[in-house]
Each structure stands twice: as C-alpha cells, then as structure tokens.
Design an enzyme around this catalytic site. Structure first.
Site, PDB file in Angstrom:
ATOM      1  N   ASP A 488       0.835  -1.209   0.000  1.00 46.72           N
ATOM      2  CA  ASP A 488       0.000   0.000   0.000  1.00 46.72           C
ATOM      3  C   ASP A 488       0.870   1.260   0.000  1.00 46.72           C
ATOM      4  OD1 ASP A 488      -2.318   1.510   0.153  1.00 46.72           O
ATOM      5  OD2 ASP A 488      -3.127   0.409   1.866  1.00 46.72           O
ATOM      6  N   ASP A 558     -11.064   2.102  -2.844  1.00 47.83           N
ATOM      7  CA  ASP A 558     -11.583   1.812  -1.508  1.00 47.83           C
ATOM      8  C   ASP A 558     -13.097   1.851  -1.498  1.00 47.83           C
ATOM      9  OD1 ASP A 558      -9.245   1.269  -0.246  1.00 47.83           O
ATOM     10  OD2 ASP A 558      -8.979   3.256   0.622  1.00 47.83           O
TER      11      ASP A 558
HETATM   12  C1  GLA Z   1      -5.720   1.880   2.288  1.00 50.28           C
HETATM   13  C2  GLA Z   1      -6.181   0.731   1.427  1.00 50.28           C
HETATM   14  C3  GLA Z   1      -7.216  -0.078   2.171  1.00 50.28           C
HETATM   15  C4  GLA Z   1      -6.650  -0.560   3.482  1.00 50.28           C
HETATM   16  C5  GLA Z   1      -6.153   0.613   4.287  1.00 50.28           C
HETATM   17  C6  GLA Z   1      -5.423   0.162   5.532  1.00 50.28           C
HETATM   18  O1  GLA Z   1      -6.686   2.841   2.432  1.00 50.28           O
HETATM   19  O2  GLA Z   1      -6.670   1.186   0.216  1.00 50.28           O
HETATM   20  O3  GLA Z   1      -7.635  -1.171   1.380  1.00 50.28           O
HETATM   21  O4  GLA Z   1      -5.612  -1.468   3.226  1.00 50.28           O
HETATM   22  O5  GLA Z   1      -5.258   1.420   3.545  1.00 50.28           O
HETATM   23  O6  GLA Z   1      -4.965   1.213   6.279  1.00 50.28           O
END
Ligand code: GLA
Length: 739
Positions: A488, A558
C-alpha cells in the site's frame, strides 16, 4: 547497424527506412506510423493512422512548400517554419513556441535545445529501459533514432517498438550527455505525436479518493489542455491516460489516439491546438518539480509510453491495450493463472482484531470455498489506529498471540493461503523508526513537514533507507508461509526535500522514489518468486502500467459499493484487463456510501475483476453467507474467460442513467458471458434489447436454453425483461452451438 545499407531487409519487417524518400515507417497489423527527415536535419512526424501500403509519403509534408521544404533558404526566418513544423520530438527556445518535449539547462544557466537528426538503427528485439518497467516479449522490433545537439553535447535516442500481432507502438527516449560538464534536464517527455487538423475531442480520467477514474470528455479547443500528477504517485485525481478522438467517436466508430504511461510517479499528458490548427499530443514525466542532473557520460531513461490508434472506436483501443498488457507487461506466471479467491479483513474489522478473530474469519471463509486470508493493516508495531507505527515492521504479539508463524500455520491448516498488508514507503512520526531516524522522512530542513493520514514519506533517495525497507518486508516474509503481499501507499508527497542529496539534485527526489519502489518490488519478486503481489494506494491512486509490471493485480478503489464500482471498473477497463482489477464483495450498508445492494449483485459485479471478499464472514446475514459457495464456484468456472476474453462495453449507466451492460467473449468465440445491471428501476417500462458484440457472425448461440443466430443477437439484440427493484444484476452465459 547504424548504417541503413548494412542491414538486410527481413521478410517480416515491421519497421523500414526508405532511403530515397527519407521515410521511417512503422507498421503494425492495422496501423502505420510515419516520420521523415527534412533538410537533412529535422525529424518530423508525417502520419499516424490506418495502415498504409507504400512509402511514397513525404509529399504529405508539403503543406507550405517555400517554408517547409527549403528551410536553409528561409533560415533568417527560422521561427516561422519551426513554429509550424510537425516536430517528432519538439525542443524549446529556438522558435517552436508550442509545448516542447525537452528542456535542458547548462550549469551556467538556461539554453535552448535544438536536435538534429544523426542516425538510426533497427533492432530485432527490444532493449530494456534501465531501472524502469516496460513491455517485453519476443517477436518485437525496435527503431532507435538518434538526434543530437552538438552545442550542448546532448544526444536523444528515440525508441519505437512494435510486437507482432498487436497494434500498440511503444515509445521512450534515452538522453545522454556526451560532453564533459553536467547538464540539467528540466523536462524530458517520452512521446509526442502531431495529430494534424480537424475537430477532435479528448478523453481523460478524473477522480478522487473512492471515486477513481471517472470518464471526462471535452472538445479540443485552441491552446493547451492537460492532465497531470505532481503528487509523487500517478494519483486518484488524474490518470496517466489520454485519448484524442474524432468528434463523436463511440465504442464502435471513429478515430482514437491514446497514450498510457508505464510509470507510477508524476506525469503530464497534453493536447495543444496551435494557431494553425495542428494538434500536438504528448506524455511524459511531469516537469513540475523535476530536475535531473545528468553528469558527463551519463544517461537518463524516460519511461515508456504505450500509444494506440484505433480506426473503429474505443472497443478496439481497449482490446489492443488488454492484449498488450496481458501478453507483454504482466509477469507470465500470473497472467492467466487462477488467483486464489481471498477474504480481506479490512472492512470487516479495521484495526480491531487479534489472532483469534483472524482465524475465525479464515475458518468460516474456508467452509464456503474461499482460498486465502489476507490480514490487512494493524498487525505490527503498536498500530491500533492510523496514528502510529509505520516503519516498525515487527509483529505485535499482544494482538497476534503466539506470533505470525503460528497464525499462518493455523490458517494454512485450513487449506487456505495467507496474505499480508504492508505500507513500506512510509514512516509514522509516532514510531520507533522516527525516534531513531527523523531525517529518513522526506522533509525540508527547518519546516515542520505536513502529514497526511498522520504519516510522512520515507526518503527513498537514500540507499540505507531502501535497504531498511527491503529487509523490513523480506524478513517478515521469511518468517512464515506468506504467499501474497498487499503493498500500500497512502499519501502524496509534500515538503519535498532530502537531507542527503546535494542542492542541485533535490529535483530528483520523486523520480528516485519511483525508481526505488520499482527496485524494491523487483528484488522482492526475485527472492520470493511465487509471491502474488497486489499494489494499492488508498484504493486506486497508483493503478498504472508501471505497477502492473510488478503486480498482476491492483486494488481498484476503496469504494466497494457495487454501483459505484460499475463506473470505476468501466473506466479502469478502458485500458486494463479485468484480470488486474482488484474487486471485492463487501458488507452493507456500504462503508463509503451507505447504499444497500443485494449480495447477488455485489458478487456479479466483483466478478469483473480479481474477485474476493472484504467483510467479517462470521457476522454477515446468514442468507448472504449461504450464497458465497455458489459465487465462488461461478467465479472459478468463468475465471479463464474473464482473464483472457475480449471485453466489450455495451451500455453505461453513466450515460443512460438506468442500466449497465458489459460482455466478455472468449478469443475463440465459443463462449461469452454478459452482465446486465438495472441500476435504477423505471416504472411502466418493458423489456430492453441489448445488442451483443464480438460473436461469430455465422454461428448460433444458446442462452438459457434458447438458441439464437449470432447476427440476430448482435444486430437485433437479446431481450432483457426488466427486473423488479433497483440494483438488480444478472449474469448470462452464452455458448456457441456446434453445427
Ligand atoms: C488503504 C487501502 C485499504 C486498506 C487501508 C489500511 O486505504 O486502500 O484497502 O488497506 O489502507 O490502512
């Protein structure tokens, strides 16, 4: 090879140089790209479009005889021809006042750049771009054209590659300093094409967090129109993609010229309509905040641009990109292999979990055919919310009692694989790492750096930081049988400064960061070749071909709401195959929009992607849970078709407001699936005719037990009875009948 005469013409040459006409011609299956050298000096663009048979094409430049073809006579009026020449790689400061591709400063100040044609080479193969991801494969030819500015001692090698059987043209530029003093590259774009005249429109993808890549279409008016990122990542807001299309082009009709950048950092793409109506279309690293010091004897590689022309609308552009990325960008071991159906605990638990909860989710999930458990954010340091611990990559044993290996072994004993989340490029000010190395964060000396999501970016221009990051991730992977990593990246760059780099190299920080991410992911895959890597960036803020080279799937957004996903997945699939689009079924009311949609609909829409679940399976309603096994079965059944088939967009609720429809047809046209989603129900409406695409026109196909002629389905349509209620989805399987 530098001399044209020395290279025998190959039978299947896709690239030729016609000595007499001074014409370079690059042919793909359906397109031709043509350049010429005029006045023995300037490399100019002549044509890009539908395939042409011959090479008698120099006449196309003869727009304005006295100025264009006799430049030496008009040298006193240099800018009057430079400002209208269709330059292949335009420079600045010499009389072409339009946007340039390259700007260079000497250490004593700024000077103009003027590039003259020097030589060319045609290679069977495709040289790598050092440190950068790029397309690869066999049956490829590359044209390298060398241009020089002998005052600056600067050489530009323009590269054009084409793979047999695909219509894309891959472009890049490699810049060399052959003098003895440093040069400063303030701008180096990768590709440019002059699109001539006529009315065009341009399509770009805009968005925001949880609202990625919405299609935007505008008329090309006079002047400069651009999209860019200066956030250090390709971004949610704008996408490294632009398509210039003829007015009114549709999915099936019209000219489309598209560029997509194999790069994950700052980019710019623009279309500029000049005073004479010509349209310059280009793409490359964003010059904003960029300055690369090129020492004597050094080279700089500008990342690859994929350029696609379609004479029949967006569908053909899409299939060219999909085929190219599947065949020549994504790691072979993953392209067509079935990915494990996963369950991710993020939306199910957020930070509130321990080893028992993770195991309980895995245990329940395994009963329904789910194949991998992914433990998301919150397993390390003291991370119980998003305020701490990035950089402290050691297991929180208060949460995961017994340690990581025990948990992984337990999950494995259920017959499930195990995956884990990292955000390796970051540092929390509240962390052990920051206490030890505050200077490892990107910052400007004397300024308090601004935080985003309570975190700072690590300074990956420093070798010791790269090594720390690598070991942090690798040492966790060495501890247990971890087969998947979600990598990420959750904030843009601000306060851009490095305490290590020299003053005249501070403009290199963001490009160096991107190169370091590539290096890290490349090394990781070398040490753990079996690893399934999924990139992610606050959802889809780094969803680009650069990342695709390393990870065969990328988390798309997300926003897991099925209806929002229709729009996000539609635009993402404009260039990227469905097999790379991370898509999960989540719980309702949806966490980003509060919408309640049927579980069935959520399943069908997530199947136009990598398919998985993101919920606490122990807590969802029983009737939803009971559907999981059959959804997993359906996905597994159609997975090969979804991964390898041709994707067609039939209707978009973005345009018609009510319903969405897309289709995936196998390459051999023996089967297809299509999905119909009624987004909003309409009162007093009857059935809808959906015209299918891509079937074998002569054949018969069976849908739900009824046999149809393909030409009837494609021209008359298939009748969909309107379902009752909003958000209703149906998946239809189409099977060719053997005669
Ligand atoms: C980001 C990702 C999510 C999750 C969060 C965790 O926003 O896109 O899918 O993994 O971080 O903090």
């Amino acid at each position: 090879l530098r001399c044209p005469e020395k290279r025998a013409r190959m039978e299947n040459d896709m690239i030729i140089f016609d000595e007499k006409e001074k014409i370079f011609k690059i042919d793909t299956e359906n397109t031709s790209y043509v350049m010429g050298v005029i006045d023995e000096k300037y490399l100019v663009h002549i044509y890009y479009g539908k395939k042409l048979t011959g090479t008698h094409l120099a006449y196309l430049l003869d727009m304005d005889k006295e100025e264009l073809s006799e430049i030496h006579i008009n040298y006193g009026e240099k800018s009057s021809f430079l400002d209208r020449l269709p330059m292949e790689y335009p420079t600045s400061g010499m009389g072409d006042f339009r946007q340039s591709c390259i700007e260079v400063a000497e250490d004593i100040g700024k000077y103009g750049v003027e590039l003259y044609y020097e030589s060319y080479e045609i290679i069977d193969g495709k040289p790598e771009l050092e440190g950068l991801p790029s397309t690869f494969g066999d049956d490829v030819q590359t044209l390298c054209i060398n241009l020089k500015d002998d005052i600056l001692k600067l050489e530009v090698e323009l590269r054009y590659s084409v793979f047999a059987g695909n219509d894309a043209v891959m472009r890049s530029a490699v810049i060399s300093n052959y003098g003895d003093k440093p040069l400063y590259l303030d701008k180096v774009l990768s590709a440019c094409v002059e699109l001539g005249y006529g009315q065009n429109e341009y399509i770009t993808l805009h968005g925001s967090w949880a609202r990625e890549r919405r299609i935007d279409r505008q008329r090309v008016g006079f002047g400069y129109h651009s999209v860019e990122s200066s956030r250090g990542i390709s971004s949610h807001q704008e996408h490294p993609f632009m398509a210039v299309v003829s007015e009114g082009a549709t999915q099936e009709t019209g000219d489309v010229y598209a560029m997509n950048f194999v790069y994950s950092g700052n980019f710019v793409s623009f279309i500029e309509k000049s005073q004479f109506g010509s349209q310059r279309f280009a793409m490359g690293i964003n010059p904003r905040g960029f300055c690369w010091k090129l020492g004597a004897g050094e080279k700089f590689a500008a990342p690859e641009v994929v350029m696609v022309y379609s004479d029949s609308g967006l569908d053909k552009m899409t299939s060219t990109f999909h085929d190219l990325y599947r065949e020549h960008l994504i790691r072979k071991s993953w392209v067509y292999s079935k990915r494990p159906v996963l369950i991710n605990n993020w939306e199910g638990t957020y930070f509130d979990f321990d080893e028992k909860k993770i195991f309980d989710i895995a245990k329940e999930a395994s009963k329904h055919g789910i194949e991998m458990l992914v433990m998301d954010d919150g397993w390390f340091g003291k991370r119980n919310d998003d305020r701490t611990s990035l950089g402290d990559w050691f297991v929180n044993e208060e949460k995961l009692k017994g340690g990581l290996k025990k948990l992984v072994d337990n999950v494995n004993s259920l017959g499930m694989k195990f995956g884990i989340w990292f955000e390796p490029e970051m540092i929390s000010p509240e962390s052990e790492l920051y206490k030890k190395h505050p200077d490892w964060a990107v910052h400007i000396e004397g300024r308090e750096p601004g935080q985003v999501r309570n975190q700072l970016v690590l300074d990956l221009s420093r070798r010791e930081v790269i090594e720390y990051v690598y070991e942090s991730v690798a040492s966790i992977l060495r501890q247990a049988n971890i087969e998947y990593v979600k990598w990420d990246m959750n904030r843009p760059f601000t306060d851009i400064g490095s305490s290590e780099l020299d003053a005249d190299r501070q403009g290199e920080i963001m490009h160096r960061h991107t190169l370091a991410v590539y290096e890290l992911q490349g090394r990781l895959l070398k040490e753990f070749p079996y690893l399934l890597l999924e990139n992610c960036s606050s959802g889809g803020a780094r969803f680009d071909p650069g990342m695709l080279y390393f990870s065969p799937q990328i988390w798309c957004s997300d926003d897991t709401d099925a209806i929002e996903r229709l729009a996000i997945q539609e635009s993402t699939a404009l260039m990227y195959p469905l097999s790379v689009i991370g898509a999960h079924v989540s719980d309702c009311p949806n966490h980003t929009v509060g919408r309640v949609t049927p579980f069935k609909t959520r399943g069908i829409i997530a199947m136009a992607g990598t398919f998985g679940y993101e919920l606490d399976v122990t807590k969802i309603p029983e009737e939803d849970r009971d559907m999981i096994a059959s959804q997993v079965e359906t996905y597994k059944k159609y997975c090969p078709l979804i991964q390898s088939g041709d994707y067609y967009r039939i209707a978009s609720y973005q345009n018609n407001h009510y319903f969405d429809c897309y289709e995936i047809v196998s390459k051999d046209k023996k089967e297809a699936i299509f999905v119909f989603v009624q987004v909003i129900a309409q009162p007093n409406m009857h059935s809808i005719r959906v015209k299918l695409k891509g079937l074998d026109n002569e054949a018969k196909y069976k849908i739900n037990g009824t046999v149809y002629d393909a030409d009837a389905l494609m021209n008359g349509g298939f009748i969909i009875k309107r379902p009752w209620g909003d958000f209703q989805a149906e998946l239809f399987h189409i099977e060719k009948i053997n005669d």
